[in-house]
Design an enzyme around this catalytic site. Structure first.
Site, PDB file in Angstrom:
ATOM      1  N   GLN A 183      41.536  44.727  48.851  1.00 16.58           N
ATOM      2  CA  GLN A 183      43.136  44.518  48.543  1.00 16.58           C
ATOM      3  C   GLN A 183      43.879  45.648  48.601  1.00 16.58           C
ATOM      4  O   GLN A 183      44.956  46.181  48.805  1.00 16.58           O
ATOM      5  CB  GLN A 183      43.338  43.778  46.860  1.00 16.58           C
ATOM      6  N   ASP A 224      44.598  41.503  34.826  1.00 20.31           N
ATOM      7  CA  ASP A 224      44.781  39.777  35.089  1.00 20.31           C
ATOM      8  C   ASP A 224      44.792  39.239  33.464  1.00 20.31           C
ATOM      9  O   ASP A 224      45.231  38.122  33.405  1.00 20.31           O
ATOM     10  CB  ASP A 224      43.449  39.475  35.719  1.00 20.31           C
ATOM     11  N   ASN A 234      40.295  43.479  34.560  1.00 20.35           N
ATOM     12  CA  ASN A 234      41.052  43.391  35.993  1.00 20.35           C
ATOM     13  C   ASN A 234      40.128  43.468  37.188  1.00 20.35           C
ATOM     14  O   ASN A 234      38.783  43.339  37.016  1.00 20.35           O
ATOM     15  CB  ASN A 234      41.805  44.797  36.117  1.00 20.35           C
ATOM     16  N   LYS A 235      40.537  43.725  38.229  1.00 17.17           N
ATOM     17  CA  LYS A 235      39.810  43.590  39.497  1.00 17.17           C
ATOM     18  C   LYS A 235      38.377  44.312  39.309  1.00 17.17           C
ATOM     19  O   LYS A 235      38.256  45.474  38.655  1.00 17.17           O
ATOM     20  CB  LYS A 235      40.610  44.211  40.647  1.00 17.17           C
TER      21      LYS A 235
HETATM   22  O1  MRU Z   1      41.618  38.448  43.075  1.00 12.05           O
HETATM   23  P1  MRU Z   1      42.935  39.004  42.912  1.00 12.05           P
HETATM   24  O2  MRU Z   1      43.123  39.892  44.153  1.00 12.05           O
HETATM   25  O3  MRU Z   1      44.115  38.450  42.588  1.00 12.05           O
HETATM   26  O4  MRU Z   1      42.928  40.234  41.823  1.00 12.05           O
HETATM   27  C1  MRU Z   1      44.252  40.916  41.445  1.00 12.05           C
HETATM   28  C2  MRU Z   1      44.028  42.095  40.435  1.00 12.05           C
HETATM   29  O5  MRU Z   1      42.886  42.096  39.811  1.00 12.05           O
HETATM   30  C3  MRU Z   1      45.219  43.082  40.099  1.00 12.05           C
HETATM   31  O6  MRU Z   1      44.806  44.114  39.610  1.00 12.05           O
HETATM   32  C4  MRU Z   1      45.990  42.214  39.157  1.00 12.05           C
HETATM   33  O7  MRU Z   1      46.126  40.694  39.168  1.00 12.05           O
HETATM   34  C5  MRU Z   1      47.069  42.790  38.591  1.00 12.05           C
HETATM   35  S1  MRU Z   1      48.539  42.420  39.664  1.00 12.05           S
HETATM   36  C6  MRU Z   1      49.926  42.957  39.079  1.00 12.05           C
END
Ligand code: MRU
Length: 338
Positions: A183, A224, A234-235
């Site tokens: 990402q 998240d 978070n990620k």
């Molecule tokens: O798996 P993803 O790409 O949906 O994960 C996204 C994240 O972990 C972002 O850091 C999180 O959603 C914050 S977005 C403002």
């Protein structure tokens, strides 16, 4: 919506007209990022309602169809709480409504658009509040994509970057590529390029070395789900970056709207972490060949848990929160009027 799986190579809009298509788009990450899947989920519920109303459904059949959509959308991804928060909010409107299916469908479409507008406004407020945390000439490391793509516009962590760069054009960004789904390199770099904000792309394993060389002044990430005690989910990889930041005395800042708070969770221990397909880890090719054996056993947790003690500050649209977080996050939730 923009199909995020095709960026940065192709900028393609997709139009979804049925709620199961929205479930699929969330699952396959055509749309991703906590606030963005909340907005998409709300739009999915509104589509279900519009579809049922258009067939002349009785109130009972209408409620059943909208209920099915809410359950499926809620389950599409388990970790980001914004999704459940948004679809449940629309579910609450249905339950309290005494009107016809057509009237309810109209109000749900309005509510879904309202969630979208509110999330973008929250991001702008987060950017403004964060200005006092970012020093001149900052070199901000970010992980994953918490930008306009992830939020329906502007961004949380990238909202902080945008606001900081507007106030001080010498601000630059270090972008973790963010294995396995990249990402950072696919989406964050694309956004920064469009905004003409200077950035350097690194692979995730380079962050420690750059920090040791004094090349990172702040870490800013999104979230998240944030538990009542300030633990952050978070990620995958965020936890490691937080440990590195602590070791090097670098502030670790989390930017998220109050729709990402889950005050029913005392800590992150109970927050579900999505396990995704093995192919996402094995899927990389290098030198024109697969970089892993197709039979490699794989672990693929999509998120990790960063304990509150590693978090320097959490910025919501309500302001800057510091440890101990319980009281301050509770006040933010109440003031936001959720
Ligand atoms: O798996 P993803 O790409 O949906 O994960 C996204 C994240 O972990 C972002 O850091 C999180 O959603 C914050 S977005 C403002």
């Amino acid at each position: 919506m923009l199909d995020q799986t095709r960026l940065p190579g192709e900028v393609v809009q997709v139009t979804l007209t049925e709620w199961p298509e929205v479930v699929d788009a969330i699952r396959t990450m055509v749309v991703r990022g906590a606030p963005a899947i909340g907005v998409a989920g709300a739009m999915g519920v509104a589509l279900a309602a519009a579809g049922a109303a258009a067939t002349g459904a009785t109130r009972e059949a209408f409620d059943a169809e909208v209920g099915r959509a809410i359950a499926a959308l809620r389950d599409a991804r388990p970790t980001a709480v914004n999704l459940a928060w948004a679809v449940d909010r629309l579910g609450g409107i249905v339950t309290a409504h005494e009107g016809t299916p057509g009237e309810i469908a109209f109000d749900l479409a309005d509510a879904a658009r309202g969630i979208h507008t509110d999330e973008v406004e929250r991001c702008v407020a987060i950017g403004n509040h964060s200005l006092r945390l970012i020093t001149r000439g900052a070199r901000i490391l970010t992980h994953c994509n918490a930008g306009a793509l992830a939020t329906g516009g502007y961004g949380t962590a990238l909202g902080v970057v945008r606001a900081a760069h507007a106030a001080d054009p010498t601000v630059t960004v270090i972008v973790d590529e963010t294995r396995p789904l990249l990402q950072g390199s696919r989406l964050t770099a694309w956004e920064l390029e469009r905004e003409a904000i200077p950035y350097t792309l690194i692979s995730d394993n380079m962050a420690a070395a750059l920090m040791a060389q004094g090349r990172v002044t702040h870490v800013v990430v999104g979230a998240d789900r944030i538990a009542a005690n300030g633990d952050v989910v978070n990620k995958i990889g965020t936890y490691g970056v937080a440990i590195l930041a602590r070791e090097h005395g670098i502030p670790f800042i989390v930017a998220a709207p109050t729709s990402t708070l889950d005050l029913s969770m005392p800590s992150a221990a109970g927050i579900p972490v999505e396990e995704r397909a093995a192919g996402e880890v094995r899927g990389l090719s290098l030198f024109g060949r697969p970089a892993a054996s197709p039979d490699s056993p794989v672990a693929n947790p999509a998120f990790d848990r960063t304990p509150a003690r590693l978090v320097t500050a959490i910025v919501t649209e309500q302001g800057v929160h510091r440890a101990p977080y319980e009281r301050s996050l509770r006040d933010a939730w109440d003031t936001a009027g959720h």
